[in-house]
Design a protein around this motif. Structure first.
Motif, PDB file in Angstrom:
ATOM      1  N   PHE A 180      43.081  42.453  -9.894  1.00  0.00           N
ATOM      2  CA  PHE A 180      42.247  42.213 -11.232  1.00  0.00           C
ATOM      3  C   PHE A 180      42.317  40.985 -11.430  1.00  0.00           C
ATOM      4  CE2 PHE A 180      43.005  46.578 -11.175  1.00  0.00           C
ATOM      5  CZ  PHE A 180      41.260  47.664 -11.045  1.00  0.00           C
ATOM      6  N   LEU A 181      41.521  40.251 -11.114  1.00  0.00           N
ATOM      7  CA  LEU A 181      41.585  38.371 -11.828  1.00  0.00           C
ATOM      8  C   LEU A 181      40.914  38.475 -12.976  1.00  0.00           C
ATOM      9  CD1 LEU A 181      40.420  38.106  -8.434  1.00  0.00           C
ATOM     10  CD2 LEU A 181      42.432  38.135  -8.484  1.00  0.00           C
ATOM     11  N   LYS A 182      41.231  36.422 -13.784  1.00  0.00           N
ATOM     12  CA  LYS A 182      40.732  36.125 -14.887  1.00  0.00           C
ATOM     13  C   LYS A 182      40.104  34.650 -14.053  1.00  0.00           C
ATOM     14  CE  LYS A 182      40.821  34.971 -19.665  1.00  0.00           C
ATOM     15  NZ  LYS A 182      42.728  34.823 -20.947  1.00  0.00           N
ATOM     16  N   ASN A 183      39.364  34.406 -13.778  1.00  0.00           N
ATOM     17  CA  ASN A 183      39.549  32.942 -13.080  1.00  0.00           C
ATOM     18  C   ASN A 183      39.626  32.796 -12.263  1.00  0.00           C
ATOM     19  OD1 ASN A 183      37.133  32.369 -15.484  1.00  0.00           O
ATOM     20  ND2 ASN A 183      39.074  31.721 -16.211  1.00  0.00           N
TER      21      ASN A 183
ATOM     22  N   ASN B 151      37.042  44.261 -21.856  1.00  0.00           N
ATOM     23  CA  ASN B 151      37.842  44.061 -20.967  1.00  0.00           C
ATOM     24  C   ASN B 151      36.479  44.201 -20.293  1.00  0.00           C
ATOM     25  OD1 ASN B 151      38.699  44.322 -18.518  1.00  0.00           O
ATOM     26  ND2 ASN B 151      40.652  45.536 -19.638  1.00  0.00           N
ATOM     27  N   PRO B 152      36.995  42.686 -19.639  1.00  0.00           N
ATOM     28  CA  PRO B 152      35.617  42.470 -18.356  1.00  0.00           C
ATOM     29  C   PRO B 152      35.782  43.769 -17.584  1.00  0.00           C
ATOM     30  CG  PRO B 152      37.005  41.103 -18.636  1.00  0.00           C
ATOM     31  CD  PRO B 152      37.467  41.410 -19.413  1.00  0.00           C
ATOM     32  N   HIS B 153      37.143  43.927 -16.871  1.00  0.00           N
ATOM     33  CA  HIS B 153      36.956  44.447 -16.176  1.00  0.00           C
ATOM     34  C   HIS B 153      36.641  45.751 -15.658  1.00  0.00           C
ATOM     35  CE1 HIS B 153      40.606  41.663 -14.996  1.00  0.00           C
ATOM     36  NE2 HIS B 153      40.077  41.399 -14.430  1.00  0.00           N
ATOM     37  N   ILE B 154      36.593  46.840 -17.079  1.00  0.00           N
ATOM     38  CA  ILE B 154      36.543  47.975 -17.347  1.00  0.00           C
ATOM     39  C   ILE B 154      34.999  47.895 -17.338  1.00  0.00           C
ATOM     40  CG2 ILE B 154      36.031  49.796 -19.342  1.00  0.00           C
ATOM     41  CD1 ILE B 154      38.631  49.970 -18.123  1.00  0.00           C
ATOM     42  N   ASP B 155      34.039  46.832 -17.823  1.00  0.00           N
ATOM     43  CA  ASP B 155      32.925  46.329 -16.895  1.00  0.00           C
ATOM     44  C   ASP B 155      32.302  46.773 -15.907  1.00  0.00           C
ATOM     45  OD1 ASP B 155      29.813  45.831 -19.133  1.00  0.00           O
ATOM     46  OD2 ASP B 155      30.432  44.020 -17.358  1.00  0.00           O
TER      47      ASP B 155
ATOM     48  N   HIS C 146      33.211  38.456  -7.338  1.00  0.00           N
ATOM     49  CA  HIS C 146      34.977  38.147  -6.599  1.00  0.00           C
ATOM     50  C   HIS C 146      35.930  37.476  -7.505  1.00  0.00           C
ATOM     51  CE1 HIS C 146      34.036  40.652  -3.568  1.00  0.00           C
ATOM     52  NE2 HIS C 146      33.423  40.201  -2.927  1.00  0.00           N
ATOM     53  N   GLU C 147      35.384  37.277  -9.243  1.00  0.00           N
ATOM     54  CA  GLU C 147      36.102  36.826  -9.406  1.00  0.00           C
ATOM     55  C   GLU C 147      37.177  37.277 -10.690  1.00  0.00           C
ATOM     56  OE1 GLU C 147      36.573  32.071 -10.512  1.00  0.00           O
ATOM     57  OE2 GLU C 147      36.940  32.678  -7.952  1.00  0.00           O
ATOM     58  N   LEU C 148      35.980  37.969 -10.634  1.00  0.00           N
ATOM     59  CA  LEU C 148      36.890  39.296 -11.626  1.00  0.00           C
ATOM     60  C   LEU C 148      37.651  40.581 -10.819  1.00  0.00           C
ATOM     61  CD1 LEU C 148      34.120  40.121 -13.925  1.00  0.00           C
ATOM     62  CD2 LEU C 148      36.560  39.463 -14.715  1.00  0.00           C
ATOM     63  N   LEU C 149      37.332  40.816  -9.125  1.00  0.00           N
ATOM     64  CA  LEU C 149      38.332  41.880  -8.615  1.00  0.00           C
ATOM     65  C   LEU C 149      37.919  42.146  -7.452  1.00  0.00           C
ATOM     66  CD1 LEU C 149      39.338  44.434  -9.047  1.00  0.00           C
ATOM     67  CD2 LEU C 149      37.185  45.266  -9.511  1.00  0.00           C
ATOM     68  N   ALA C 150      39.213  41.914  -6.348  1.00  0.00           N
ATOM     69  CA  ALA C 150      38.648  41.995  -5.324  1.00  0.00           C
ATOM     70  C   ALA C 150      39.370  43.071  -5.031  1.00  0.00           C
ATOM     71  CB  ALA C 150      39.571  40.509  -5.104  1.00  0.00           C
ATOM     72  N   VAL C 151      38.877  43.577  -3.281  1.00  0.00           N
ATOM     73  CA  VAL C 151      39.172  45.035  -2.773  1.00  0.00           C
ATOM     74  C   VAL C 151      39.946  44.171  -1.586  1.00  0.00           C
ATOM     75  CG1 VAL C 151      38.937  46.273  -1.400  1.00  0.00           C
ATOM     76  CG2 VAL C 151      37.192  46.075  -3.223  1.00  0.00           C
ATOM     77  N   GLN C 152      41.339  44.171  -2.060  1.00  0.00           N
ATOM     78  CA  GLN C 152      42.307  43.689  -0.856  1.00  0.00           C
ATOM     79  C   GLN C 152      42.922  43.995   0.696  1.00  0.00           C
ATOM     80  OE1 GLN C 152      45.811  41.647  -2.333  1.00  0.00           O
ATOM     81  NE2 GLN C 152      46.765  43.314  -1.911  1.00  0.00           N
ATOM     82  N   LYS C 153      42.850  43.426   1.853  1.00  0.00           N
ATOM     83  CA  LYS C 153      42.078  44.580   3.071  1.00  0.00           C
ATOM     84  C   LYS C 153      43.557  43.539   3.296  1.00  0.00           C
ATOM     85  CE  LYS C 153      40.493  47.768   3.682  1.00  0.00           C
ATOM     86  NZ  LYS C 153      41.074  49.062   2.867  1.00  0.00           N
ATOM     87  N   GLU C 154      44.149  42.621   3.136  1.00  0.00           N
ATOM     88  CA  GLU C 154      44.739  41.945   3.442  1.00  0.00           C
ATOM     89  C   GLU C 154      46.076  41.166   2.762  1.00  0.00           C
ATOM     90  OE1 GLU C 154      43.363  38.642   5.672  1.00  0.00           O
ATOM     91  OE2 GLU C 154      41.845  39.545   7.537  1.00  0.00           O
TER      92      GLU C 154
END
Length: 407
Positions: free
Chosen positions: A254-257, A174-178, A234-242
């Protein structure tokens, strides 16, 4: 095997309530032999076991703990003689394994319990535990491994991948765990973080939540966002402020590509807190039905409160906010605003990732929400809550600060 309906996992990963399957001794052996080409049955050190390559597998069936335990709690019993086999295997240059066999309606999952844990305890008919979520993760992903709340390594493997696992070992897929594993290596440095220093750092970077009272959680968001930018993640994970139109207002995407897979929330929690009420239940379950899973990423910390140090830090924080142009809800300046709860400092000591999915979603609404009402007596919207006593049915990743790193 049992007369109580408990959690069972079907081939598509869905949860069903049913009694445990009864496996005969020959059925247990055949499930192992079917999964391990070339494996044989042997009597070794006085115990009947399965031999595969240079490994000896001691096995028991995974079953429910029984009343009064909830349906997600499962185990195998580890008999005393397994310790003798383990000792002999080590002496002979072999690898001993303590294996649980879960089988229900065509689903077979093998659970590899870390031998070292139970040898150190000098297991005397002790139990090794596994949760429904472990089985769900294995059935849907093929392989799943985690450290439970007691520090035991538990690896759950779908039958078709068991031979590969035994020969090649486990590799996190799991790339997000990584991402969180690498971020935690950098972030969990054992340093005490003063509140005023943290908020001034966020202020200098023009972070949106730089004036928030509960600064610790927003500081984690700030540091994580910086890490993602620095490492081009940021292609895998983004902190969403808006909040985006048509999307949910949660902290993490949590993103994939670059495409959304699921949402999550980032939280900072005092290590002494037992229960964590969270998101509005109605929106949460609607989101879960659309994406299939939801992650809570919880960074735990030790806490120093300003109230325990004559509110020196609280006053300094309020003075600084006023000097920086922040105007609170009150028109009258109060140097002791938020004095009862302001955190003078924290030290982050660990991180846990909890996943809510179709196999455990029914466990996230606590009993405390019966007759859940506002102070004025009106009904209050339900909140999602995961109790720490149930955490092993949600836990998919954990990391704790090494004692030597605490400063």
């Amino acid at each position: 095997m049992g007369s109580i309906s408990v959690d069972q996992i079907r081939a598509d990963g869905t949860l069903i309530q049913d009694v445990d399957t009864t496996l005969s001794p020959s059925q247990k052996v055949n499930l192992l032999l079917d999964a391990l080409p070339g494996a044989t049955v042997e009597n070794y050190a006085g115990v009947r076991l399965v031999r595969f390559a240079d490994q000896v597998l001691l096995y028991k069936q995974v079953t429910h703990l029984g009343n009064p335990w909830p349906g997600f709690k499962k185990r195998i019993q580890i008999p005393k003689e397994w310790l003798d086999v383990e000792r002999q295997a080590r002496a002979d240059g072999l690898i001993p394994r303590f294996v649980g066999i879960y089988h229900y309606d065509g689903v077979t999952i093998f659970v590899d319990f870390d031998v070292e844990t139970y040898v150190q305890r000098r297991a005397n008919n002790s139990a090794a535990h596994v949760a429904t979520n472990d089985l769900f993760q294995a059935q849907t992903a093929g392989q799943f491994s985690r450290v439970d709340r007691n520090g035991n390594r538990v690896s759950s493997i779908r039958a078709d991948e068991f031979a590969t696992y035994l020969l090649a070992g486990y590799e996190e897929k799991n790339p997000h765990i990584d991402v969180f594993d690498r971020f935690s290596d950098a972030f969990l440095d054992g340093v005490r973080i003063d509140g005023l220093t943290a908020v001034q750092e966020m202020y200098a970077a023009d972070w949106p939540d730089r004036f928030q009272n509960e600064w610790a959680g927003f500081y984690v968001e700030f540091r994580l966002s910086n890490y993602l930018t620095q490492h081009n993640l940021h292609e895998l994970l983004a902190v969403q402020k808006e909040k985006r139109k048509g999307e949910y207002d949660y902290d993490l995407r949590f993103l994939k590509n670059g495409a959304l897979e699921h949402y999550g929330d980032l939280k900072a929690s005092n290590i002494a807190v037992n229960d964590s009420p969270g998101n509005d239940a109605e929106n949460f379950f609607r989101c879960l039905s659309e994406t299939g899973r939801f992650w809570y990423v919880i960074f735990e910390h030790e806490t120093w409160h300003g109230r325990d140090n004559s509110n020196v830090a609280t006053i300094a924080w309020n003075d600084w906010r006023r000097s920086a142009g922040h105007i609170g809800h009150s028109k009258v300046y109060d140097p002791l605003s938020y004095a009862g709860r302001f955190k003078e400092a924290v030290r982050f000591v660990g991180v846990k990732i909890l996943e809510v999915n179709q196999a455990n979603a029914d466990k996230v609404l606590g009993h405390f929400q019966k007759d859940f009402r506002q102070p004025d007596g009106k009904p209050r919207k339900g909140k999602v809550m995961i109790k720490k006593k149930d955490i092993d049915n949600f836990l998919i990743y954990t990391k704790s600060l090494e004692v030597s790193k605490v400063m």
